[in-house]
Design an enzyme around this catalytic site. Sequence first.
Site, PDB file in Angstrom:
ATOM      1  CB  CYS A   1      -1.037   0.042   1.200  1.00 54.40           C
ATOM      2  SG  CYS A   1      -1.950   1.431   1.167  1.00 54.40           S
TER       3      CYS A   1
ATOM      4  CB  CYS B   1      -2.062   4.720   4.492  1.00 53.96           C
ATOM      5  SG  CYS B   1      -3.447   3.823   3.744  1.00 53.96           S
ATOM      6  CB  SER B   2      -0.753   0.542   6.490  1.00 59.93           C
ATOM      7  OG  SER B   2      -1.354   1.088   7.395  1.00 59.93           O
ATOM      8  CB  CYS B   3      -5.092  -0.282   2.313  1.00 61.37           C
ATOM      9  SG  CYS B   3      -5.651   1.538   2.354  1.00 61.37           S
TER      10      CYS B   3
END
Length: 201
Positions: free
Chosen positions: A109, A112-114
Amino acid sequence: MGTDPHDHDDDPVARRNALRAEALESLLVERGLVQPALIDAIVARYEHDIGPLNGARVVARAWTDPAFRDRLLADAWTAVGELGLATGPERTPIVVLPNGPDAHNVVVCTLCSCYPSSLLGLPPTWYKSPAYRSRMVREPRALLREMGCDVPEDVEIRVWDSSAEIRYLVLPERPAGSEQASEEALAAIVTRDSMIGTARP
């Protein structure tokens, strides 16, 4: 940050984010808005009940049941629902990416950190790091090699960018010689990292 994406002792962003989270939790507890036991219970549930065990069961079923595999590739959440797993409230669309002899999929991602936490549990720290997020796009083969996943030069590496609108789950190749293994035994060898594409079972 050193060359090892798993090492975040010298990552000021990760350290700052951890301190922020700790300060926020302390403030919420101090004001009586949350109880530490509740936070611990939620984290434990994602680590042990919802976590990578769910994804591992999905992968093992796909390895042993070709019809389930087809349904999983067509509509992941419907197929996952057949297994009766406790997946939590997340219902962001998930695309399942099958690895094969000619292609190796890996998920990142970049914003961000999906991440499909309902199937994989809490994201690893390295998944959220700027180094992983940028290097996996620029030099995936080199980074995978550093992470212990050496993908042969003749195998195409496909990098998939997860987002708030869509998440990805890698369906790793079934290990050679595991044809006689039970579904439970197969689930035991599937790791969170193999479902991200940074390792092989």
